[in-house]
Design an enzyme around this catalytic site. Structure first.
Site, PDB file in Angstrom:
ATOM      1  CG  ASP A 238      -1.875   1.146   1.263  1.00 43.12           C
ATOM      2  OD1 ASP A 238      -2.070   1.789   0.217  1.00 43.12           O
ATOM      3  OD2 ASP A 238      -2.443   1.416   2.325  1.00 43.12           O
TER       4      ASP A 238
ATOM      5  CG  ASP B  33      -3.612   4.327  -2.457  1.00 45.74           C
ATOM      6  OD1 ASP B  33      -2.833   3.420  -2.108  1.00 45.74           O
ATOM      7  OD2 ASP B  33      -4.592   4.665  -1.786  1.00 45.74           O
TER       8      ASP B  33
END
Length: 533
Positions: A134, A336
């Site tokens: 992440d 992201d």
């Protein structure tokens, strides 16, 4: 000189013979290409009793399957490095690239939110974890001395491990006096263990526990293949809530953000790597991650917009290119990897959708309310391919960030036939996020020294590009884009602005409203096939 394995040579002969047969019968040339561990190749090799052929024993798509691939790839890499040992070794780099000890392979798992995951080894003796990667958060955490965690048996029938500081001889507590401790006000004393709480925006999703330090194992990505034991600070996640009790990172989350608590920051601060890393998102669902990779001279780049109070991988978008249309824009976007499907807010969402719609042939598909995508079109009766429009974001310095796999494909279940395709973007109220589906086919370089994002077209092995999507591909294939869902479940993996890990205000700009809720991040959970009524 070692003799080469005969399997690649035999596969090459198969491909060449197939190409020759196709050339003799049609003007349009083509041939089938099979993954090296696909069933057709396996049957072919077994029928010939091919010596040395190797296949993972675990079912395809299972965690054991991908773990076996990672171990096999790592062993093969070591073998190739040994073969190269006779040549003059290059001078060692002062800060070599590092990969996880199990190798740099990452895997896009459909049953765990279509995010990329990697296996890592933590503690002494080392324990394996399957963690989501992440770039949109900072703290690395794993389930630990659990009081409330996800079930240990995953959807793969694979048993997840649980970390315990008492079971690792190299584990150390992080005291409240540590510079890593952001919640000192809640501590009972300077030497007590530092607590952490990270809250997320969806369905009361959170993780909490204490910070610990232990050894995370890497290997150098060079001819020496040296194992590197890196002490890192991470979260001992005793309590998980919301989505972490189901399919969102059930075995841990590996934050790759810019703050000092992230593992890339720790590795560079210890002088183990350069302050940069790369992630490659393969169209076959297998990727790569390399720590210390600063990219190549030929890559395109754009600068990050960095707010030092809460730095993130935030870039400026100044326009859109869709087919023969170019549209001006002036917005921010987060890059992201922890968001599976790209989220766009108006005006960018509508601009992209309208530019796409104006150049697409075919009728709109609107009959299934469970499909979260607005811009969907039916295929013609005899249509066998979906031609992609050249698409991308124009960035601050004029470089085009290409979107190579922008579509989701919609299928009937019985019989399984492709009936429609969609522009795979979801409308957001106030934030633009370039999600994982808009990263496929690229190697992205997060250069935190120069504060730039770099990218180049890549399939994790060699350069590639494509202009059409197949309509009769493998039903289990995770690319070119996610198959359409039968439900749309947003899951957050961003911190709320009311805790120590919270984001500060976005960079000052008249367009900062697009980033006024930095905590909004969604993970879209998909079923591979949707029944279209």
């Amino acid at each position: 000189m070692a003799s080469p394995s005969p399997l690649p040579l035999l596969l090459l002969l198969l491909l060449l013979s197939a190409a020759a047969a196709a050339a003799s019968s049609a003007a349009a040339l083509g041939f089938d290409i099979h993954h090296r561990f696909s069933e057709p190749v396996r049957r072919w090799a077994e029928s010939r009793r091919h010596p040395g052929a190797w296949w993972p024993e675990a079912p395809q798509g299972s965690a054991e399957y991908y773990a076996a691939l990672a171990r096999h790839d790592q062993a093969l890499l070591l073998h190739r490095r040994n073969l190269a040992g006779d040549a003059a070794a290059p001078a060692p780099a002062p800060t070599p690239e590092l990969a996880f000890a199990d190798g740099n392979s990452t895997f896009r798992l459909s049953s765990l939110g279509l995010l990329y995951y990697a296996f890592l080894e933590l503690g002494t003796p080392n324990v394996t974890f399957l963690v989501a990667l992440d770039t949109g958060s900072d703290l690395f955490w794993v389930p630990c001395d659990c009081k409330q965690c996800a079930p240990t048996t995953s959807p793969f029938n694979f048993e997840f491990n649980i970390y315990s500081p008492s079971q690792s001889s190299t584990s150390k507590k992080v005291p409240c006096s540590s510079s890593f401790c952001d919640l000192r006000s809640t501590c009972t004393g300077a030497n007590s263990s530092c607590p952490y709480v990270v809250e997320y925006m969806t369905e009361n999703t959170s993780t909490s526990g204490v910070l610990v330090e232990d050894v995370l194992y890497f290997t150098q990505e060079d001819a020496r293949s040296k194992i590197v034991e890196a002490p890192v600070v991470f979260g001992c996640g005793q309590f998980q809530t919301g989505s972490f009790l189901d399919a969102a990172a059930p075995n841990g989350l590996f934050g790759l953000g810019m703050k000092k608590t992230s593992v890339p920051s720790i590795l560079s601060s210890k002088g183990l790597t350069s302050n940069s890393f790369s992630m490659c998102f393969g169209s076959d669902g297998i990727g790569r991650i390399n720590f210390g990779d600063k990219g190549s001279a030929g890559q395109d780049e754009t600068p990050f917009n960095v707010d030092n109070s809460y730095p993130q991988y935030n870039i400026s978008i100044t326009g859109l290119q869709v087919g023969n249309k170019t549209t001006q824009a002036e917005v921010y976007a987060l890059v992201d990897s922890g968001t599976s499907i790209t989220l766009l807010a108006d005006p960018l969402y509508t601009q992209l959708g309208q530019a796409f719609t104006s150049q697409v042939k075919g009728s709109r598909f609107t009959s299934d309310p469970s499909v979260p995508f607005e811009y969907c079109y039916r295929l013609g009766q005899n249509q066998t391919t979906v031609s992609t429009l050249e698409m991308g974001f124009i960035t601050k310095n004029g470089n085009l960030y290409p979107v190579l796999h922008p579509y989701a494909l919609l299928y009937n279940t019985q019989p399984r036939t492709l009936v429609a395709y969609c522009l795979a973007i979801v409308k957001s109220s106030n934030v633009n996020i370039i999600g994982e589906n808009f990263m496929i086919g690229l190697r992205l370089v997060f250069d935190r020294e120069r504060l730039v994002l770099g990218w180049e077209k890549f399939n994790c092995y060699n350069d590639t590009s494509s202009s059409t999507l197949p309509v009769n591909g493998n039903s289990s294939a995770p690319a070119p884009a996610a198959f359409a869902p039968s439900s749309f479940t947003p899951e957050a993996t961003k911190q709320k602005p009311n805790n120590a890990q919270a984001p500060a205000a976005p960079p000052r700009s008249s367009h900062s409203s697009h980033l006024n809720v930095m905590a909004n991040k969604f993970l879209v959970l998909f079923l591979l096939v949707v029944a279209i009524l």
